[in-house]
Write a protein that holds these residues in place. Structure first.
Motif, short mmCIF file in Angstrom:
data_model
loop_
_atom_site.label_atom_id
_atom_site.label_comp_id
_atom_site.label_asym_id
_atom_site.label_seq_id
_atom_site.Cartn_x
_atom_site.Cartn_y
_atom_site.Cartn_z
N LYS A 212 0.83 -1.19 0.00
CA LYS A 212 0.00 0.00 0.00
C LYS A 212 0.87 1.25 0.00
O LYS A 212 2.03 1.22 0.40
CB LYS A 212 -0.93 0.02 1.23
CG LYS A 212 -1.94 -1.12 1.29
CD LYS A 212 -3.01 -0.97 0.23
CE LYS A 212 -4.06 -2.04 0.36
NZ LYS A 212 -5.12 -1.92 -0.68
N ASP A 239 -4.52 8.54 -1.09
CA ASP A 239 -5.82 8.57 -1.76
C ASP A 239 -5.97 7.43 -2.77
O ASP A 239 -7.07 6.89 -2.95
CB ASP A 239 -6.02 9.91 -2.47
CG ASP A 239 -6.22 11.05 -1.47
OD1 ASP A 239 -6.59 10.76 -0.32
OD2 ASP A 239 -6.00 12.22 -1.85
N SER A 240 -4.88 7.04 -3.39
CA SER A 240 -4.94 5.97 -4.40
C SER A 240 -5.15 4.61 -3.79
O SER A 240 -5.48 3.64 -4.49
CB SER A 240 -3.64 5.96 -5.21
OG SER A 240 -2.52 5.74 -4.36
N ASP A 241 -4.97 4.49 -2.48
CA ASP A 241 -5.09 3.19 -1.80
C ASP A 241 -6.08 3.22 -0.65
O ASP A 241 -5.98 2.40 0.27
CB ASP A 241 -3.72 2.74 -1.28
CG ASP A 241 -2.96 1.91 -2.29
OD1 ASP A 241 -3.62 1.28 -3.14
OD2 ASP A 241 -1.73 1.90 -2.26
N LYS A 242 -7.05 4.11 -0.71
CA LYS A 242 -8.06 4.13 0.34
C LYS A 242 -8.82 2.80 0.35
O LYS A 242 -9.11 2.25 -0.72
CB LYS A 242 -9.05 5.29 0.11
CG LYS A 242 -8.44 6.67 0.33
CD LYS A 242 -8.15 6.92 1.80
CE LYS A 242 -7.47 8.25 2.04
NZ LYS A 242 -8.30 9.40 1.68
N PRO A 243 -9.14 2.26 1.51
CA PRO A 243 -9.82 0.96 1.57
C PRO A 243 -11.17 0.99 0.86
O PRO A 243 -11.90 1.99 0.92
CB PRO A 243 -9.99 0.72 3.08
CG PRO A 243 -8.96 1.58 3.73
CD PRO A 243 -8.82 2.79 2.85
N GLU A 244 -11.48 -0.10 0.19
CA GLU A 244 -12.78 -0.25 -0.43
C GLU A 244 -13.80 -0.72 0.62
O GLU A 244 -13.44 -0.98 1.77
CB GLU A 244 -12.70 -1.27 -1.58
CG GLU A 244 -11.73 -0.86 -2.67
CD GLU A 244 -11.62 -1.90 -3.77
OE1 GLU A 244 -12.33 -2.93 -3.70
OE2 GLU A 244 -10.83 -1.70 -4.71
N ALA A 245 -15.05 -0.80 0.21
CA ALA A 245 -16.09 -1.25 1.14
C ALA A 245 -15.74 -2.64 1.66
O ALA A 245 -15.38 -3.54 0.90
CB ALA A 245 -17.45 -1.27 0.43
N ASP A 246 -15.82 -2.81 2.96
CA ASP A 246 -15.55 -4.08 3.66
C ASP A 246 -14.08 -4.47 3.69
O ASP A 246 -13.73 -5.52 4.22
CB ASP A 246 -16.35 -5.24 3.05
CG ASP A 246 -17.78 -5.26 3.53
OD1 ASP A 246 -18.06 -4.60 4.55
OD2 ASP A 246 -18.62 -5.91 2.90
N GLU A 247 -13.21 -3.66 3.12
CA GLU A 247 -11.77 -3.98 3.16
C GLU A 247 -11.19 -3.56 4.51
O GLU A 247 -11.53 -2.49 5.04
CB GLU A 247 -11.03 -3.28 2.03
CG GLU A 247 -9.56 -3.64 1.96
CD GLU A 247 -8.82 -2.96 0.83
OE1 GLU A 247 -7.65 -3.30 0.59
OE2 GLU A 247 -9.42 -2.08 0.17
N THR A 275 -9.92 0.93 7.74
CA THR A 275 -11.13 0.57 7.01
C THR A 275 -11.56 1.74 6.12
O THR A 275 -10.93 2.81 6.13
CB THR A 275 -12.28 0.23 7.97
OG1 THR A 275 -12.65 1.41 8.69
CG2 THR A 275 -11.88 -0.87 8.95
N GLU A 276 -12.65 1.54 5.40
CA GLU A 276 -13.20 2.61 4.56
C GLU A 276 -13.57 3.81 5.41
O GLU A 276 -13.41 4.96 4.99
CB GLU A 276 -14.42 2.09 3.80
CG GLU A 276 -15.04 3.10 2.84
CD GLU A 276 -16.29 2.56 2.18
OE1 GLU A 276 -16.62 3.01 1.06
OE2 GLU A 276 -16.94 1.67 2.76
#
Length: 336
Positions: A212, A239-247, A275-276
């Motif tokens: 990351k 910003d390019s590696d912000k967690p996705e939903a449920d990540e 988390t997101e």
């Protein structure tokens, strides 16, 4: 002294489930207008009746009925029912693969106006070596053939059926791993002319660790809740590696404000899940601002901050929306 011996009796747990239901079979129905004639005709050949091929779950199948029991398995006095996969369906893949399916067999009862349903709850692997699965003893023939019981009605009519519930291939999965060794676990950041900074927040260049991109955020006059008396510092996902939903990403690291003389650094451990909703973690009150000029600013008014990564988790995953034909996949529990 005498001794007592006892033999523990083992009880085999049945995997056969029997019940009644009003809903007809979903995969295939076979209606016979004269069952006695079917018995006679099959006795002159191979003692079984094979239905036409039907397609369900993306594969071709055939329902097989033994009116007098499957003699090949030394079964007599019972109705036997099987499902066979068309061998060409197995050739859709290279090399040929196993197809896993759950089977529910049905016999209509006119008296109850319901379907007698029976299944072995074990999931069956269909392959080149084993193309047929079923039940040897669906119903006793004496029970089935007695019109008073409702399975034979209106001059010899009856109905058989099957549900073939194909187990979907594994498309939804995730693999969680924790990276604990890094070629360079530390990232250092020097903030020059610290005492002259006007901006509310300073951000480092992004840097990679654990697959990351990360950014350090430092508030020279303190973030909200620091009352202007504390140095605030945070580790943020870029910003390019912000967690996705449920990540979720677990991080174990150590934050340090370095002493320029090389000892007695000020440090705090960081152990948390990103988390997101929480893509940044740190401290609003990390170190009193009054301590900086006394101990931590060098002669050129520079502050050196360091983070050392111990553990970063990584999750690889694959998700696919369910096919409508796969939504009927249900595992039943045998009756005790």
């Amino acid at each position: 002294m005498g001794s007592n011996s006892s033999t523990a009796a083992s009880t085999e747990v049945s995997t056969i489930v029997k019940h009644w239901r009003e809903h007809p079979p979903s995969s295939y129905s076979l209606k016979i207008h004269n069952f006695s004639e079917l018995e006679k005709s099959t006795a002159l050949s191979d003692n079984k009746y094979q239905s036409r091929l039907f397609t369900y779950g993306g594969y071709n199948w055939r329902l097989i009925i033994y009116p007098k029991g499957n003699g090949e398995d030394n079964v007599r006095g019972f109705i036997s029912m099987y499902v066979e996969i068309d061998s060409e369906s197995l050739m859709l893949f290279t090399p040929p693969t196993e197809i896993f399916a759950e089977l529910r067999f049905f016999v209509y009862n006119k008296k109850e106006n319901k379907y007698f349903t029976i299944q072995d709850v074990g999931v069956k692997p269909f392959s080149e070596l084993k193309t047929r699965w079923g039940l040897q003893q669906v119903l006793p023939r004496v029970t089935f053939n007695n019109p008073d019981n409702g399975y034979i009605f209106e001059g010899g009519q009856c109905e058989f059926g099957v549900d073939v519930i194909v187990a979907p291939s594994l498309t939804n999965w995730e693999v969680l791993s924790f990276t604990k060794k890094y070629f360079d676990p530390k990232f250092s950041w020097t903030i020059k002319d610290f005492s002259e900074l006007k901006e509310d927040v300073q951000k480092s260049n992004s840097f990679p660790r654990g697959g990351k991109e990360w950014v350090l955020a430092l508030y020279p006059k303190g973030a909200l809740g620091a009352d202007g008396k504390w140095l605030s510092i945070f580790l943020c996902l870029a910003d390019s590696d912000k967690p996705e939903a449920d990540e979720k990403i677990f991080v174990q690291a150590r934050f340090r404000v370095l002493n320029p003389v090389g000892s007695y650094h000020f440090e705090y451990p960081l152990e948390t899940w990103y988390t997101e909703q929480t893509p940044a973690w740190g401290w609003a009150q990390f170190l009193p601002l009054a301590e900086l000029p006394k101990v931590y600013l060098d002669k050129e008014d520079a502050l050196k901050v360091e983070i050392e990564f111990k553990v970063v988790s990584e999750t690889k995953y694959s998700f696919k929306e369910a096919d409508p034909l796969e939504k009927d996949w249900v595992q039943l529990t045998p009756e005790s």
